[in-house]
Design an enzyme around this catalytic site. Structure first.
Site, PDB file in Angstrom:
ATOM      1  CB  CYS A 214      -0.951   0.015   1.210  1.00  0.00           C
ATOM      2  SG  CYS A 214      -1.939  -1.469   1.361  1.00  0.00           S
ATOM      3  CB  ALA A 215       4.063   2.182  -0.035  1.00  0.00           C
ATOM      4  CB  ALA A 216       4.660   1.244  -5.051  1.00  0.00           C
TER       5      ALA A 216
ATOM      6  CE  LYS B 259      -5.533   6.062  -3.871  1.00  0.00           C
ATOM      7  NZ  LYS B 259      -4.061   6.217  -3.817  1.00  0.00           N
TER       8      LYS B 259
ATOM      9  N   GLY C 270       0.154   2.778  -8.111  1.00  0.00           N
ATOM     10  CA  GLY C 270      -0.520   1.635  -8.720  1.00  0.00           C
ATOM     11  C   GLY C 270      -1.334   0.788  -7.779  1.00  0.00           C
TER      12      GLY C 270
ATOM     13  CG  ASP D 230       1.288   9.373 -13.104  1.00  0.00           C
ATOM     14  OD1 ASP D 230       1.959  10.414 -13.288  1.00  0.00           O
ATOM     15  OD2 ASP D 230       0.973   8.965 -11.986  1.00  0.00           O
TER      16      ASP D 230
ATOM     17  CB  CYS E  48      -2.784  12.011   0.078  1.00  0.00           C
ATOM     18  SG  CYS E  48      -2.826  10.445  -0.786  1.00  0.00           S
TER      19      CYS E  48
END
Length: 724
Positions: free
Chosen positions: A153-155, A159, A157, A184, A290
């Site tokens: 859940c960081a990089a 979602k 992609g 993107d 965010c």
């Protein structure tokens, strides 16, 4: 000399930072410690009152704490359940009740609002996970599985990956009807996005590189004519100030100012407008940031709703996320400058600041209009409520076409001098002033006066790597007959969905996409910059050794291709899986009797190794596994990349992890039979040549060759000559 200067400079930097090095100080080592204080930030959010009364201290305390590691299990649901079983029955039990640096480790907890227990929350920071010897096995498991099925859940992609998984909820359907187009504006981030998406091996994903606020209208062929493509669902995750990410991006503490939000508001609104323009009537768009700032959140949504004149409405999504704690959207907020000056409405803003502060940044002044918007349906996640980051999300439904685009967008037929057109005509998508909310007429000088139609075409500006072409094969392509015969492909195999990445010369790899994506590709190749699409299904063998067919199966596309294959299949059991994935080239005799007998009947060449669940053995994986293999003269081999080998070995109960370049295996501390007696080290596994760079052979990040080393035992003898 240059090397010596570099070392001297590094030594000086370490001295200036108190002698700390990376190993000694963890994250941020070698740099001045960032103080997690920002007076303007506290002043701003305390004044806005977004945090409930009496909770502001807890809110700030949570913002200063490191973000705990969160785990999400991705991929096919049946495989995800096996990894979940492994986590719950082994790794979670091993780490709970441990104490690291005085901190007691709690058992990971499933996120109550995420379906099927596929997301878990820990009280461990990433730093502790990386540094503690007690957590080494758990950390290595997470790192290894993140390459194939876990998502930390960081990089970029994460979602997008969830959207792809929704398409593939039924593992028995190789080509779901839907598809995902992920965009993107940053070329490098596109390749990170490709890397994330490639782990899911989907033929239904396309990554493109455009400014989202001006992403072109795409065309599709329907009933013999071209029509505009409208999307059923859009995720509008816009660039933002990111103050909700302070727990993991600590540099935001020193960089945060109110001007960040003021500068981004216009772009966020333009992207959102572009999104709803291309949303189908009846479709939904999720707008997310965010950031906790209303200027980036409710202000954008309110402006969008006002411009829509009833075409959009906010959806109440509370029941979709039971267990998630969130605060309702606000209906009143103010705007503040970097100097701490506050404005409650547009009329208070001096003319000197009109370029920095815009009317759309304030709440609507009409109380009835404001009430009708139902901004309370927006959702703001505060960090201290569930030990998370900060986040904002709103769900919009489109009830009618946007007022400035009431007519269906026209699609002009392709003409030679307009083939690279990315500008839209007034009849397709009129120019919209995001502040005034009105359609602005194109100047007369730009209107059609010639053969090509409305405004002159503009060539697409390309940045970054020049991608290889996407070339679809015809049904009568000479490449198909030997493949069809060798693998006995079923008559319904969709040949038209097969593509390659070169116009000339031999085809090195063959890829597949869904028929819907094929439609998009064929009708938009010059309107949009495509970074990557398709899943690799076949790769060419060495020219000198065709082995009955010039193309062998590729692991990354096996789940897409397998439903159409009716030959070259060897059914294997759990022990066979272990042998094939821990021994580089085992003799056929190493297989179980049944698998051995099946393999002996096949000629040399590419095969499918298929494991079927055994309901009588609950300890064995309860999901099908398909592996690509090679049947040699006397041996058999699995062509599976390293990360997937580890993944499948864990599914069959073999724990594999690296320790100082060696493999530690709880199932067996000795090298299995067939391994070289005098060796300890490497076996070669086939890697994935990501079509992000097409025929050039680089991986999806464009960084290197596609061959991976699997650290098992060092085999000093050469592999059998019958292996390509």
């Amino acid at each position: 000399t240059m090397g010596k200067r570099s070392r001297d400079r590094k030594r000086l930097q370490q001295q200036q930072s108190g002698g700390r090095d990376r190993n000694g100080a963890g994250w941020g080592a070698g740099y001045a410690e960032i103080v997690k204080e920002n007076e303007l930030f506290e002043q701003y959010y305390r004044e806005l009152g977004l945090v409930p009364g009496g909770e502001f201290g807890a809110f700030m305390e949570a913002m200063r704490e490191p973000l705990p590691a969160t785990i999400r299990i991705t991929g096919y649901k049946s495989h995800a359940k096996e990894i979940l079983h492994c986590l719950k029955e082994k790794y979670f039990k091993e780490v709970q009740a441990l104490e690291v640096d005085g901190q007691k480790i709690e058992a990971p907890q499933a996120l109550s609002w995420y379906p099927d227990e596929l997301a878990w929350h820990t009280n461990l920071s990433r730093k502790i996970l990386r540094k503690s010897p007690l957590l080494e096995k758990f950390h290595q498991f997470l790192v290894s599985e993140t390459e194939s099925i876990l998502d930390m859940c960081a990089a970029p992609g994460s979602k997008t990956a969830q959207l792809i998984e929704m398409l593939h909820s039924d593992m028995d359907v190789p080509f779901p009807e839907g598809f995902v187009i992920a965009n993107d504006v940053d070329n490098k981030r596109c390749y990170l996005l490709v890397h994330q998406a490639k782990r899911l091996n989907s033929p239904c994903i396309m990554v493109v590189n455009h400014d989202a606020s001006a992403i072109p209208w795409l065309q599709v062929a329907r009933d013999g004519k071209r029509d505009a493509l409208f999307y059923d669902r859009i995720l509008c995750d816009v660039p933002c100030s990111g103050d909700g990410t302070m727990r993991k991006n600590i540099d935001v503490w020193k960089k945060w100012t109110t001007s960040n939000s003021l500068h981004l508001h216009g772009l966020q609104l333009r992207i959102a407008v572009r999104g709803v323009e291309q949303l189908a009537v009846g479709g939904r768009m999720v707008y997310s940031t965010c950031s906790l700032n209303p200027v980036e959140d409710e202000a954008v949504i309110a402006s969008l709703l006002e411009k829509s004149e009833g075409a959009l409405e906010l959806v109440d999504a509370a029941e979709d996320l039971p267990g998630l704690k969130w605060m309702p959207g606000v209906t009143s907020w103010k705007v503040m400058t970097n100097q701490g000056q506050w404005f409650s409405n547009w009329s208070e803003v001096p003319e000197s600041r009109h370029t920095q502060i815009r009317p759309t940044m304030f709440p609507p002044t009409d109380p009835e209009k404001l009430k009708a918007m139902k901004l309370e349906r927006c959702m703001r996640i505060l960090p201290h409520h569930q030990n998370t980051g900060g986040f904002f999300v709103a769900v919009l439904m489109k009830k009618a076409p946007m007022p400035w685009n009431r007519r269906h967008p026209k699609v002009r037929p392709a003409r030679p001098s307009c083939s690279l057109e990315t500008q839209r005509t007034p009849s397709e998508t009129p120019t919209v002033d995001p502040d005034a909310g009105e359609q602005t007429e194109e100047p007369a000088s730009k209107k059609n006066g010639g053969v090509c139609g409305p405004p002159p075409s503009k060539k697409m500006k390309l940045f970054g790597f020049k991608e290889d072409p996407f070339v679809f094969l015809t049904e009568d392509d000479p490449v198909f007959p030997p493949i069809q015969t060798f693998y006995d492909l079923s008559p319904d195999f969709p040949k038209l969905n097969v593509l390659t990445r070169t116009h000339e010369g031999k085809k090195r790899h063959l890829y597949m996409v869904s028929k819907e994506l094929r439609n998009v590709l064929l009708n938009n190749s010059e309107r949009i910059k495509i970074i990557n699409t398709g899943v690799k299904v076949w790769s060419r063998n060495q020219d000198s050794e065709p082995f009955g067919c010039a193309f062998r199966l590729a692991q990354e596309g096996i789940y897409t291709l397998f439903p159409y294959i009716r030959a070259r299949i060897v059914n294997i059991g759990v022990e066979d899986v272990k042998v094939l994935l821990t021994q580089e080239n085992p003799f056929l005799s190493k297989l179980s009797d049944d698998a051995h007998a099946q393999a002996k009947k096949l000629d040399m060449g590419s095969i499918v190794l298929r494991y079927q669940p055994d309901t009588n053995n609950p300890d064995a994986p309860q999901c099908p596994i398909e592996l690509c293999g090679w049947r040699g003269k006397t041996s058999i081999r699995a062509f599976v990349p390293r990360n997937e080998r580890f993944h499948y070995l864990r599914m069959v109960g073999v724990e594999v992890f690296h320790k100082q370049g060696r493999r530690a295996d709880e199932a067996s501390s000795e090298a299995p039979e067939g391994a070289a007696e005098d060796g300890a080290g490497e076996a070669v596994a086939e890697g994935q040549e990501g079509p992000g760079r097409g025929e050039n052979g680089a991986d999806s990040n464009g960084t290197g060759p596609a061959r991976e080393l699997l650290l098992f035992w060092r085999t000093l003898t050469a592999p059998p000559a019958d292996v390509p």
